[in-house]
Design an enzyme around this catalytic site. Structure first.
Site, PDB file in Angstrom:
ATOM      1  N   HIS B 135      21.224  39.589  39.829  1.00 43.19           N
ATOM      2  CA  HIS B 135      21.605  39.688  41.244  1.00 43.19           C
ATOM      3  C   HIS B 135      22.518  38.586  41.786  1.00 43.19           C
ATOM      4  CE1 HIS B 135      18.275  42.581  41.190  1.00 43.19           C
ATOM      5  NE2 HIS B 135      18.627  43.009  42.372  1.00 43.19           N
ATOM      6  N   GLY B 186      25.173  44.365  38.478  1.00 45.78           N
ATOM      7  CA  GLY B 186      24.119  45.337  38.168  1.00 45.78           C
ATOM      8  C   GLY B 186      23.640  46.028  39.433  1.00 45.78           C
ATOM      9  N   HIS B 187      23.575  45.267  40.516  1.00 43.62           N
ATOM     10  CA  HIS B 187      23.262  45.838  41.819  1.00 43.62           C
ATOM     11  C   HIS B 187      24.524  45.784  42.655  1.00 43.62           C
ATOM     12  CE1 HIS B 187      21.555  46.879  45.604  1.00 43.62           C
ATOM     13  NE2 HIS B 187      20.297  46.629  45.289  1.00 43.62           N
ATOM     14  N   HIS B 261      18.869  54.088  41.119  1.00 45.42           N
ATOM     15  CA  HIS B 261      18.369  53.328  42.260  1.00 45.42           C
ATOM     16  C   HIS B 261      19.201  53.693  43.499  1.00 45.42           C
ATOM     17  CE1 HIS B 261      17.813  49.592  44.645  1.00 45.42           C
ATOM     18  NE2 HIS B 261      16.701  49.418  43.954  1.00 45.42           N
ATOM     19  N   GLU B 313      12.992  53.471  42.248  1.00 46.60           N
ATOM     20  CA  GLU B 313      13.374  53.380  43.660  1.00 46.60           C
ATOM     21  C   GLU B 313      14.579  54.269  43.923  1.00 46.60           C
ATOM     22  OE1 GLU B 313      12.056  49.367  45.446  1.00 46.60           O
ATOM     23  OE2 GLU B 313      13.587  48.853  43.985  1.00 46.60           O
ATOM     24  N   GLU B 329      13.310  54.660  50.556  1.00 48.68           N
ATOM     25  CA  GLU B 329      13.358  53.266  51.000  1.00 48.68           C
ATOM     26  C   GLU B 329      14.225  53.096  52.234  1.00 48.68           C
ATOM     27  OE1 GLU B 329      14.542  50.551  47.872  1.00 48.68           O
ATOM     28  OE2 GLU B 329      14.970  48.971  49.339  1.00 48.68           O
ATOM     29  N   CYS B 331      16.104  50.660  53.057  1.00 48.62           N
ATOM     30  CA  CYS B 331      17.442  50.203  52.678  1.00 48.62           C
ATOM     31  C   CYS B 331      18.316  51.354  52.180  1.00 48.62           C
ATOM     32  CB  CYS B 331      17.362  49.143  51.576  1.00 48.62           C
ATOM     33  SG  CYS B 331      16.853  47.523  52.148  1.00 48.62           S
ATOM     34  N   CYS B 412      13.788  43.148  51.198  1.00 49.11           N
ATOM     35  CA  CYS B 412      15.181  43.517  51.446  1.00 49.11           C
ATOM     36  C   CYS B 412      15.345  44.307  52.737  1.00 49.11           C
ATOM     37  CB  CYS B 412      15.746  44.316  50.276  1.00 49.11           C
ATOM     38  SG  CYS B 412      14.677  45.647  49.727  1.00 49.11           S
ATOM     39  N   CYS B 413      14.305  45.111  53.083  1.00 54.25           N
ATOM     40  CA  CYS B 413      14.484  46.054  54.203  1.00 54.25           C
ATOM     41  C   CYS B 413      14.525  45.401  55.584  1.00 54.25           C
ATOM     42  CB  CYS B 413      13.409  47.133  54.155  1.00 54.25           C
ATOM     43  SG  CYS B 413      13.429  48.120  52.644  1.00 54.25           S
TER      44      CYS B 413
END
Lengths: 649, 649
Positions: B135, B186-187, B261, B313, B329, B331, B412-413
């Site tokens: 990340h 990756g994200h 994801h 997710e 989710e 997010c 994160c949300c």
């Protein structure tokens, strides 16, 4: 009511019961010809047979997995199935295969009696260091059950002696006494096996050890904590996060509900029933009934499946019974049948046999293909092709849930199925000196000692496709005993005729007690009315709201896509639709199917976006005749959708 | 149709849009008074603020978890929310709090520009060694977004300069050229942030790097394989088992469906839309539409929620949209809104705004409590108190699914919600030189340059509780432009009046284009008819068969136990029941609720065993008036059941 062991019925061992063809006879024939050989081939191909050679050069499997630690149980369940099968159907080649394996087992035993292909060979330094996770006691239990079955079938003592030595090793090491190690199996199984070994040998030490394991379970300071600390681990690091997983969260006598891993639970509960009976322990008997009521009234699928959740392969909470994500492991259904059978012998009442029958005809038999060489691990009640509802990511227990597999990385279920089917005759009858309980119906001939006489019974029936059962009594001398015929819980009306005379008996604890002096040639005809039933579920089972399941006799039915088209979620059965059962001689060698009027409720065309005001979507319900087949036989044709609980309108 | 960037509309930045009260004004007030401070307090309490001090004695967290590796993103999303909020609502104390944080950030930056509180301080040896999982680039992206928002609000360059230096560091290190490291996040997140940085600075390198990241993604030899091997790991050991998880299974231009994801997916797709627009890349634009159509036609909940599965997710397969186990989710709903907004600016059509509106009013706002200080991570469409449907065992993303939490181990949300609510004004309008698109309706005053004139627009409306929108135009000089009013997809009839003259316009791409020379005092009244709609789902969504969802305007409704009693699965709404919307001024400060006739279909009493023939269970349907509330507001009163999709009879 105090337990009086000498008054309780005893199960009639399978050697006294020769199944003719019929439903179970055919399943046994497939078990002998396909299932038992297929499993042996898998045991060989995966190294499980060779593991018994204790080759010092055998490499440690990588990654290290608990699966390898219970290889022995897979082999011993196969040996147990072989024992049962040989007892009723001798087969010299198969016996030789078993004898060769037993030779290896005997040579694998260590001087102190210890026996385990993993820890005995690959990690001797880790013997008995993790009872919680590493399955040594679980293996021991299955080995003992296999040894007893094989010994009883063949009279050959080798394997029984080997296992008795191993049991002695365990009994010496574990216990409450000074110098002994505390502890008990993380995965129950040894407890019930020790009771069987006690019953076989009369050696009270085995019963005492089983009882010790039960009573030590969940006591504080917690053994699983202590052994984790001894390994230098934080007990809080237990992957399952709760000892509910292995029914060790509180001492068993304080337990009030079925918890955790469903197979562990039912093996444990079966042992509790056994020990309650053998030791006439009223508290354990009450515990058994408490757990039974919780499980069967809150946590059981209509198929007899147990354990909705994959994460713990077990129970979640009351009425949580999702259909598509049902785990309902084959082994759990089997374990439930084991427990139910034992409960009857503790508390002779049909309600236990009802659950046993439900599990056997539905959840359990769904676990094996009609051809006998493919298996389900999980048994969902709704399925979609190419969908694994549990996880898009794979885990060790992953397999598609819409078709059976030849084997699993964790293959506990296939040999468990083999031993159940091979021993099904042992679930048919129980006796007291003057009473014969008949639990299950299938063509068979069976021999008993009743009222002081040798009595033979012959059943003729097309059960479970037809509710008529004809029983002929053969006895050289008149014999006075009660013939106790089960009127299953699913049956709402019946007729009984003895020697052409209609009877007006009412069941006692679910059994029609026909008390008389029986003579050669006496006949009994029991006709269990077997209409198609629209079953509904308890209103707290949210997944089944507005739905019915079709059941006829003990058999739960399902719709499959191959018969009814896709999108079964959109199929509904009108509340007033006539439902018809008919025998289809061409389907799976002859089974009853159910048909009737159904409606497919779908839009004529879909306008585009996923969600639409109903007002803009034209819809013309289309009628068709549905065809439902026995649930246990699903997924034996083209892969497709399957559904047990069907919308009703 | 080739992309002509200069003809495409541009979003109107939030600084031009001053929300009055109304629905969003109230949500923003709560966001300022409760949410932003509550998040800061959590950032402080969990060490996320202090982490920026780069204390050399800071201990490595144990167990090592990827969660710690993206702490920076939590802080920077808070900073971004602060930036947006300060832009419309100055607050010197809050600005000082942010400035203090920025001081720490600036001091935390390393001489080469690298900036990361985890790898910069705790594991410098692991910098850039695992782009797949660790990340760093994701953090960089959020830092850049935060920096831009704060700079635009305050004009203070410090944080923007810090992040530009970090971006320069990344641009120098990664790329296709000799001596550069391959790789990509990756994200995804940095990709869209780099486009924003390009738009802010005009520096083409950032756009080029974003485009490089997109095009490198999924190329062979696969970078994630190579870097795993460089770490001495087997790439097959990737925990998610498939690069579909991170949308890197094939090069992006070959992708045909939304995968993996859900948040990663939508951040990536948003960047694809951005780069397509900025570089006028028709292939990327086509890819955007392809992915959009797949996602919104096969994989989206009626709430705008995305990703049914907890395990990844994210996405599973078409029409797999379970309600109780919906992950959806917060997010992911936010990311969908981001992507939708960008899609409009690539392909000006209302269908994107429809999805943005659906996500914002339902899935996104459900993520935060009415009081503003508790949050949902997952947003199921059916819920039971005390039930976590995903797993009885806990994982890192575990939280009860029936009530909101103050914080999460993976939080994160909450700050994502804060930045969306703070910046909601930026989603209202878009312009070309001679056209003003109005996407969302809420009382506000906004300023534009249109037809060469300074124009102000004032909206008055009770939207989403009422469909009447009044717009007043203020301009010193007459201004020729088209006022383009969105007629949302949910709206099936409307009326339009300009200066008291009824109009008979039809929408173009979903917008009523009112082309004229506007004068001071011109008024427009748009009345969007807003009946209660019984929504049905595509017939392949098996979970919603036989069920309706209630929607009125953009708002999806649900039943809660507190209003309707328990066992909502047994509640059905007759197909001909009249449904009424009414405004309840006492509920959550005033919301519209829906009521009507419903039936509870339950047995009068349950006879015992879990499954019964329907014939033996008496049942008297009981009628009652149901009350449905906006889904986004569920779980703000007593915990209880909730259900969006309701049986219809």
């Amino acid at each position: 009511m105090a337990i009086q062991k000498e008054l309780l019925p005893k199960p009639v061992y399978l050697d006294k019961v020769q199944l003719a063809d019929g439903f179970w006879g055919e399943r046994q024939a497939v078990n002998r010809s396909r299932t038992i050989p297929a499993i042996y081939e898998q045991l060989q191909n995966t190294g499980r047979i060779d593991a018994w050679r204790m080759d010092p050069d055998r490499e440690r499997p990588k990654p290290r997995s608990v699966i390898y630690m219970f290889w022995d149980s897979d082999t011993s369940k196969w040996l147990e199935a072989v024992g049962y099968s040989l007892h009723t159907h001798p087969d010299p080649a198969l016996e030789q295969q078993a004898d060769d394996l037993i030779d290896l087992m005997a040579r694998a035993q260590q001087p102190d009696g210890y026996l385990n292909t993993y820890f005995g060979n690959l990690e001797p330094e880790n013997r008995w260091r993790n009872l919680r996770d590493w399955h040594e006691m679980y293996n021991a239990g299955h080995l003992i059950e296999g040894a007893i079955a094989y010994y009883r079938a063949t009279g050959k003592r080798t394997v029984l002696d080997v296992l008795a030595r191993f049991a002695d090793h365990i009994a010496a090491r574990f216990g409450p006494n000074e110098g002994q190690q505390r502890g008990y199996p993380g995965h129950p199984e040894l407890e019930l096996a020790l009771v069987r070994l006690y019953q076989e040998t009369g050696d009270e030490r085995y019963l005492a050890l089983s009882k010790y394991f039960l009573d030590e379970r969940g006591q504080e300071p917690h053994y699983f904590d202590l052994e984790a600390q001894a390994r230098g681990e934080d007990p809080a690091g237990f992957w399952a996060q709760t000892y509910r997983y292995c029914q060790a969260h509180v001492p068993i006598r304080e337990q009030t509900e079925a918890t955790g891993h469903a197979v562990r639970a039912c093996y444990l509960y079966a042992a509790i029933a056994d020990v309650a009976r053998e030791t006439q322990d009223q508290e354990l008997a009450d515990l058994s009934r408490r757990l039974w009521d919780d499980l069967t009234r809150h946590q059981m699928y209509i198929t007899g499946g147990l354990g909705p959740a994959r994460s713990n392969e077990g129970f979640t909470f009351a009425y949580d019974l999702p259909n598509e994500t049902a785990y309902a492991e084959t082994c759990a259904g089997i374990a439930l049948a084991f427990w139910a059978h034992r409960m009857f012998h503790l508390d002779p009442d049909r309600r236990y046999i009802d659950v046993m029958e439900r599990a056997l005809y539905n959840n359990v038999l769904a676990g094996v293909s009609f051809e006998g060489d493919q298996f389900f691990y999980a048994n969902p009640l709704t399925a979609y092709p190419h969908v694994n509802p549990h996880e898009p990511l794979k885990g060790i227990h992953e397999a598609p849930h819409y078709r059976r597999e030849e084997w699993f990385f964790c293959p506990c279920c296939p040999p468990n199925l083999a031993r159940v089917v091979a021993s099904i005759g042992g679930y048919f009858y129980s006796t007291t000196p003057d009473r014969l309980y008949v639990h299950l119906y299938n063509p068979n001939t069976a021999r008993f000692e009743l009222g002081g006489q040798a009595v033979e019974i012959e059943q003729q029936t097309e059960y479970p496709w037809d509710g008529t059962v004809q029983i002929a009594v053969r006895t050289e001398n008149p014999a006075q005993f009660a013939l106790a015929l089960c009127v299953p819980g699913w049956c709402r009306s019946y007729t009984l005729v003895v020697n052409d005379e209609p009877q007006t008996l009412s069941p006692t604890n679910g059994y029609l007690l026909i008390e008389r002096i029986w003579h050669e040639g006496d006949t009994v005809t029991l006709v269990l009315d077997m209409p198609v039933e629209r079953m509904i579920a308890h209103p707290d089972i949210r997944e089944d709201a507005g739905r019915i399941a079709l059941q006829r006799g003990p058999v739960v039915y399902c719709l499959e896509e191959v018969d009814n088209g896709a999108r079964l979620a959109n199929v509904a059965i009108p509340g007033d639709a006539a439902l018809q059962a008919s025998f289809d001689p061409d389907l799976f060698g002859g089974v009853s199917v159910i048909s009737g009027e159904a409606v497919r409720l779908e839009p004529d065309a879909w306008p585009g976006e996923m969600y639409q005001p109903r007002a803009v979507v034209a819809s013309t319900p289309s009628q068709f005749r549905f065809k439902a087949i026995p649930y246990a036989l699903w997924a034996n044709r083209e892969p497709g959708e399957m559904r047990v609980w069907i919308r009703e309108i």
